[in-house]
Design a protein around this motif. Structure first.
Motif, PDB file in Angstrom:
ATOM      1  N   VAL B 107      70.844  65.928  48.168  1.00  0.00           N
ATOM      2  CA  VAL B 107      71.136  64.731  47.381  1.00  0.00           C
ATOM      3  C   VAL B 107      70.718  65.004  45.941  1.00  0.00           C
ATOM      4  N   PRO B 108      71.673  65.069  45.023  1.00  0.00           N
ATOM      5  CA  PRO B 108      71.291  65.268  43.621  1.00  0.00           C
ATOM      6  C   PRO B 108      70.536  64.040  43.100  1.00  0.00           C
ATOM      7  N   TYR B 109      69.523  64.271  42.305  1.00  0.00           N
ATOM      8  CA  TYR B 109      68.744  63.138  41.784  1.00  0.00           C
ATOM      9  C   TYR B 109      69.620  62.180  40.998  1.00  0.00           C
ATOM     10  N   GLY B 110      70.557  62.742  40.263  1.00  0.00           N
ATOM     11  CA  GLY B 110      71.401  61.892  39.423  1.00  0.00           C
ATOM     12  C   GLY B 110      72.300  60.974  40.220  1.00  0.00           C
ATOM     13  N   ARG B 111      72.451  61.242  41.510  1.00  0.00           N
ATOM     14  CA  ARG B 111      73.355  60.428  42.317  1.00  0.00           C
ATOM     15  C   ARG B 111      72.641  59.323  43.068  1.00  0.00           C
ATOM     16  N   MET B 112      71.327  59.322  43.036  1.00  0.00           N
ATOM     17  CA  MET B 112      70.599  58.318  43.803  1.00  0.00           C
ATOM     18  C   MET B 112      70.737  56.967  43.138  1.00  0.00           C
ATOM     19  N   GLN B 113      71.090  55.968  43.956  1.00  0.00           N
ATOM     20  CA  GLN B 113      71.211  54.625  43.406  1.00  0.00           C
ATOM     21  C   GLN B 113      69.896  53.868  43.578  1.00  0.00           C
ATOM     22  N   PRO B 148      53.365  60.272  55.337  1.00  0.00           N
ATOM     23  CA  PRO B 148      52.140  59.508  55.086  1.00  0.00           C
ATOM     24  C   PRO B 148      52.386  58.528  53.943  1.00  0.00           C
ATOM     25  N   ALA B 149      51.756  57.355  54.008  1.00  0.00           N
ATOM     26  CA  ALA B 149      52.097  56.284  53.066  1.00  0.00           C
ATOM     27  C   ALA B 149      51.941  56.710  51.610  1.00  0.00           C
ATOM     28  N   ASP B 150      50.862  57.453  51.313  1.00  0.00           N
ATOM     29  CA  ASP B 150      50.655  57.815  49.908  1.00  0.00           C
ATOM     30  C   ASP B 150      51.670  58.864  49.472  1.00  0.00           C
ATOM     31  N   GLU B 151      52.017  59.762  50.391  1.00  0.00           N
ATOM     32  CA  GLU B 151      53.051  60.744  50.059  1.00  0.00           C
ATOM     33  C   GLU B 151      54.389  60.053  49.849  1.00  0.00           C
ATOM     34  N   GLY B 152      54.679  59.043  50.676  1.00  0.00           N
ATOM     35  CA  GLY B 152      55.909  58.275  50.516  1.00  0.00           C
ATOM     36  C   GLY B 152      55.967  57.603  49.159  1.00  0.00           C
ATOM     37  N   ALA B 153      54.847  56.990  48.769  1.00  0.00           N
ATOM     38  CA  ALA B 153      54.803  56.309  47.474  1.00  0.00           C
ATOM     39  C   ALA B 153      54.973  57.313  46.337  1.00  0.00           C
ATOM     40  N   ARG B 154      54.301  58.464  46.480  1.00  0.00           N
ATOM     41  CA  ARG B 154      54.423  59.489  45.436  1.00  0.00           C
ATOM     42  C   ARG B 154      55.879  59.945  45.306  1.00  0.00           C
ATOM     43  N   LEU B 155      56.485  60.194  46.483  1.00  0.00           N
ATOM     44  CA  LEU B 155      57.850  60.695  46.484  1.00  0.00           C
ATOM     45  C   LEU B 155      58.801  59.661  45.885  1.00  0.00           C
ATOM     46  N   ARG B 156      58.558  58.402  46.222  1.00  0.00           N
ATOM     47  CA  ARG B 156      59.442  57.370  45.690  1.00  0.00           C
ATOM     48  C   ARG B 156      59.366  57.339  44.174  1.00  0.00           C
ATOM     49  N   GLU B 157      58.125  57.361  43.649  1.00  0.00           N
ATOM     50  CA  GLU B 157      57.975  57.324  42.198  1.00  0.00           C
ATOM     51  C   GLU B 157      58.628  58.535  41.561  1.00  0.00           C
ATOM     52  N   GLN B 158      58.374  59.683  42.180  1.00  0.00           N
ATOM     53  CA  GLN B 158      58.907  60.939  41.670  1.00  0.00           C
ATOM     54  C   GLN B 158      60.445  60.905  41.648  1.00  0.00           C
ATOM     55  N   LEU B 159      61.011  60.445  42.747  1.00  0.00           N
ATOM     56  CA  LEU B 159      62.463  60.415  42.847  1.00  0.00           C
ATOM     57  C   LEU B 159      63.041  59.420  41.853  1.00  0.00           C
ATOM     58  N   SER B 160      62.402  58.261  41.735  1.00  0.00           N
ATOM     59  CA  SER B 160      62.904  57.267  40.798  1.00  0.00           C
ATOM     60  C   SER B 160      62.884  57.814  39.385  1.00  0.00           C
ATOM     61  N   ALA B 161      61.769  58.470  39.035  1.00  0.00           N
ATOM     62  CA  ALA B 161      61.659  59.007  37.680  1.00  0.00           C
ATOM     63  C   ALA B 161      62.733  60.069  37.444  1.00  0.00           C
ATOM     64  N   ARG B 162      62.890  60.960  38.408  1.00  0.00           N
ATOM     65  CA  ARG B 162      63.885  62.014  38.228  1.00  0.00           C
ATOM     66  C   ARG B 162      65.295  61.446  38.232  1.00  0.00           C
ATOM     67  N   ALA B 165      66.055  59.966  34.927  1.00  0.00           N
ATOM     68  CA  ALA B 165      66.253  60.973  33.883  1.00  0.00           C
ATOM     69  C   ALA B 165      67.634  61.615  33.991  1.00  0.00           C
ATOM     70  N   ARG B 166      68.158  61.692  35.196  1.00  0.00           N
ATOM     71  CA  ARG B 166      69.412  62.427  35.379  1.00  0.00           C
ATOM     72  C   ARG B 166      70.563  61.532  35.809  1.00  0.00           C
ATOM     73  N   LEU B 167      70.382  60.236  35.687  1.00  0.00           N
ATOM     74  CA  LEU B 167      71.367  59.324  36.234  1.00  0.00           C
ATOM     75  C   LEU B 167      72.755  59.575  35.655  1.00  0.00           C
ATOM     76  N   ALA B 168      73.705  59.723  36.542  1.00  0.00           N
ATOM     77  CA  ALA B 168      75.094  59.883  36.133  1.00  0.00           C
ATOM     78  C   ALA B 168      75.875  58.695  36.655  1.00  0.00           C
ATOM     79  N   GLY B 169      77.052  58.519  36.092  1.00  0.00           N
ATOM     80  CA  GLY B 169      77.932  57.466  36.616  1.00  0.00           C
ATOM     81  C   GLY B 169      78.442  57.873  37.975  1.00  0.00           C
ATOM     82  N   LEU B 170      79.405  57.144  38.421  1.00  0.00           N
ATOM     83  CA  LEU B 170      79.914  57.427  39.770  1.00  0.00           C
ATOM     84  C   LEU B 170      80.554  58.796  39.852  1.00  0.00           C
TER      85      LEU B 170
END
Lengths: 571, 170
Positions: B107-113, B148-162, B165-170
């Motif tokens: 899943v490319p980061y730019g494609r995550m909604q 693990p809950a803290d890893e999940g939270a870290r990953l969510r923040e990380q993914l959201s930030a990335r 940064a790379r958000l593309a249109g459709l």
């Protein structure tokens, strides 16, 4: 001018500018309205929308009265004899209330196009405001059901990237208003700012160039030779044989409803596919079709997520193909009948037509020999001899660069292994499959959402894997079947990289900046392809790539559109 | 059977928490034991003489087959959990899973909604969570269970930030 040469050499289409409505003739009454004013839909719309309910009520009561008259019974039972005034009053009240409801609904439905949004307010008890961003427009349709057509009205459907309901439906507007609104929305969506000196001026509709049309005879032929007909004939033969064997004449009675249903299905397909025409304009691809109910679709450039060219076995006789697309917002074709037609890019066409449509969807095919590559994708077959997939991937091979399944899977897919394969051009991934039901799927690199490699136990034994590309909901579900494990893995990595690169190049949602020259270039490409298709030669790589053109800042002004519009007239 | 993995070589996979096995065990128990109980009813009725129709061999075979399948699935659970992995690359997230039916998803980061975190009752008691990614395609079934809950939270923040940064249109 390029477009002039293209259209004259195209030959098949009508003279540009006369196709459909004359461009550059703004609907006068619209131009006086200031931008952003709240407007209502046409007052007749509730009745056109509610006519089915009215007709049902009339039918229900009318049939009852009619039957009573035929049987010579009194129109009313004795039971109700004394209560006629009350019944009439009650019925009148219900009618009045529903009419009032219609009028209230109409009165409280208002829309506005302003500040980059289209907004629609509905409801008087439960109010709802919908707004959709103009630069997220995925497609815009003008739908005219028969009754609306009689009254000169049309419905405007505005799709954003959402697989559910149409984001915005405006039913019904006058046809001219609907077209004008479509032009305005598309122009705003393209990034065209209204003229600061005359903000009230209506934006002219973009000119369009006819590309192809489907003659009714071919449509009828395609329906008769469709998959559906195959099973119809099969069923008919089976029932005739059964009735002969069992000497049971009762069989024929069961065939009557089946025949009626089939006739309705065929009629539906004919009604929807009749008079299919495609045209290209700077706003995108325009499709028009329909016999009684007409539909005019506009697909802005770059909004097609994936594309599929298929050929049922019987269509091979005449070399016909069908094209379907995934467009975000159109949703799945299976959900309703309308979806199935709206996702059809070409109901039936010759190879030549397919190439033309492909050149519109993919203005830059990303390969010097698009005709050869796409032809190989449609009809190609790998040689049966011993060879590895990697060898076939070498450029310049007769295969059009398609990498097919390795020879070892011929036990798993005895027919398909020479056919199932992929190739990647600079701009799109092509996946072909199907020996009997031929299919070619094209996914532009910058439209790839995500990808997955799949492998089951049997596939592991043969060292193959499937690659699935995820796109938005629609009829196309790209899946590369049984590619050799090494090739699949390499493609998985390469495709991720290519999609990344393609996304980096695409920066703006406003397509005018990206595909400023699409229309002339695409028409030129069409001409080049159709010439090449006619002579059966591979097209030389003389078509200018119409890829992203960032160095065209002056195209943002409305001025340029006026110029473009004059183009065909001067030609 | 060759057991060559389908995922691209040279990727350091992060594995999910081994405690996720418990979650899967509970799910397995709820699903399979109920099915087994329902399928054993004819056997019980036949043995008690209430029913005459299913012959004894059939009444025994059906739950027995079910039991074998259930035990087979039970035996697979630890391996299946070990097979789940994810890897954050520069531009995309890789998720893999499955033993028999393997799947590797990118899943490319730019494609995550958007990114979801879901916690079920069993997961909550173990301090785990399930992370789910959504793209514009419904076919993207990108789920990382048992984080693990803290890893999940870290990953969510990380993914959201990335993603931002790379958000593309459709």
């Amino acid at each position: 001018m390029t477009s002039d040469r293209a259209v004259t050499s195209d030959g098949s289409g009508p003279v540009p500018g006369t196709a459909g409505h004359a461009p550059g003739k703004p609907a006068g009454q619209v131009s006086g309205r200031p931008d952003g004013e709240w407007q209502r839909v046409h007052p007749a719309s509730p009745f056109i929308r509610g006519w089915v309910a009215l007709a049902a009520i009339c039918f229900f009561f009318g049939r009852d009265i009619f039957e009573r008259m035929l049987q010579g019974r009194p129109l009313l039972d004795e039971l109700y004899e004394g209560r006629v005034p009350f019944l009439l009053a009650g019925g009148g009240l219900v009618l009045l209330l529903s009419v009032l409801g219609f009028i209230m609904t109409w009165y409280f439905t208002r829309y506005q196009v302003a500040e980059g949004y289209v907004r629609v307010n509905t409801g008087f008890l439960f109010k709802q405001q919908r707004q959709a961003r103009l630069d997220r427009v995925q497609a815009i349709d003008i739908v005219q059901p028969l009754l609306a057509r009689i009254f000169g009205l049309a419905e405007l459907k505005f799709e954003v990237a959402d697989a559910g309901e149409s984001a915005v439906r405006l039913a019904y507007l006058r046809v001219d208003d609907a077209r004008q609104l479509r032009a305005t929305i598309l122009a705003r969506a393209a990034g065209l700012e209204p003229d600061p000196e005359r903000p009230q001026a209506a934006l002219p509709e973009a000119p369009e160039y006819a590309v192809l049309s489907v003659p009714p005879s071919r449509l009828v032929g395609s329906l008769l030779l469709s998959e559906q007909s195959f099973f119809v004939v099969l069923g008919a033969v089976a029932s005739v044989v059964l009735s002969a064997v069992t000497e049971n004449r009762g069989f024929y009675f069961y065939l009557i409803p089946a025949a009626l249903g089939l006739a309705a299905a065929y009629w539906g397909s004919f009604n929807k596919g009749y008079n299919f025409t495609a045209a290209i304009s700077p706003d995108g691809i325009r499709l028009r079709y329909g016999l009684l109910d007409t539909l005019a679709q506009t697909l802005p450039p770059g909004r097609i997520q994936a594309l599929k060219v298929t050929q049922p076995p019987l269509w091979r006789i005449f070399g016909w193909y069908r094209m379907q697309v995934n467009v975000a917002g159109y949703g799945n074709a299976g959900s309703n009948g309308e979806g199935a037609t709206r996702t059809t890019l070409l109901p039936v066409g010759l190879l030549d037509d397919v190439m033309r449509m492909l050149s519109l969807v993919l203005p830059d095919p990303g390969t010097p020999e698009p005709v050869r590559v796409f032809s190989a994708g449609l009809t190609g077959l790998a040689p049966a001899g011993e060879r590895s997939g990697a060898e076939a991937a070498q450029p310049g091979e007769a295969e059009g660069g398609f990498v097919t399944s390795p020879r070892r899977v011929r036990l798993l897919a005895p027919l398909g292994w020479r056919r199932n394969g992929f190739t990647a051009t600079a701009t799109a991934l092509l996946i072909r499959s199907g020996r009997v039901w031929r299919e070619l799927v094209v996914v532009p690199h910058q439209r790839t959402q995500s990808m997955a490699l799949h492998q089951g136990p049997l596939a592991r034994r043969f060292r193959v894997a499937d690659l699935v590309l995820h796109t938005t909901a629609g009829p196309v579900s790209p899946r590369l079947i049984q590619a050799g494990l090494d090739e699949a893995r390499a493609l998985f990595d390469a495709q991720a990289a290519r999609a990344r690169e393609a996304r980096k190049r695409q920066t703006s949602e406003q397509w005018l900046a990206q595909v400023a020259q699409t229309a002339p270039a695409a028409v030129a490409a069409v001409a080049a392809v159709s010439e090449a298709g006619a002579t059966g030669e591979a097209a030389p790589a003389d078509t200018p790539p119409a890829g992203p053109g960032p160095e065209t800042p002056d195209l943002h002004t409305p001025h340029h559109r006026q110029d473009q519009q004059k183009g065909p007239e001067h030609g | 059977m060759p057991t060559e993995a389908i995922d691209p070589p040279g990727i350091a996979w992060l594995r999910v928490s081994p405690k996720y096995v418990t979650v899967r065990l509970v799910e397995w128990a709820i699903g399979n034991l109920i099915a087994l109980a329902v399928l054993s009813l004819p056997l019980a009725f036949t043995l008690m003489g209430w029913w005459t129709w299913p012959p004894l061999w059939l009444a025994v075979t059906v739950p027995a087959v079910m039991l074998v399948l259930a035990l087979w699935r039970l035996a697979l659970i630890p391996r299946q959990v070990r097979a789940i992995g994810y890897a954050e690359r520069d531009d995309d997230l890789l998720i893999r899973g499955g033993i028999f039916f393997q799947r590797t998803l990118v899943v490319p980061y730019g494609r995550m909604q958007y990114v979801d975190i879901g916690v079920g009752p069993v997961e909550r008691s173990l301090g785990l969570c399930t992370l789910k990614l959504h793209t514009a395609s419904a076919g993207t079934n990108a789920e990382i269970p048992g984080l693990p809950a803290d890893e999940g939270a870290r990953l969510r923040e990380q993914l959201s930030a990335r993603g931002a940064a790379r958000l593309a249109g459709l």
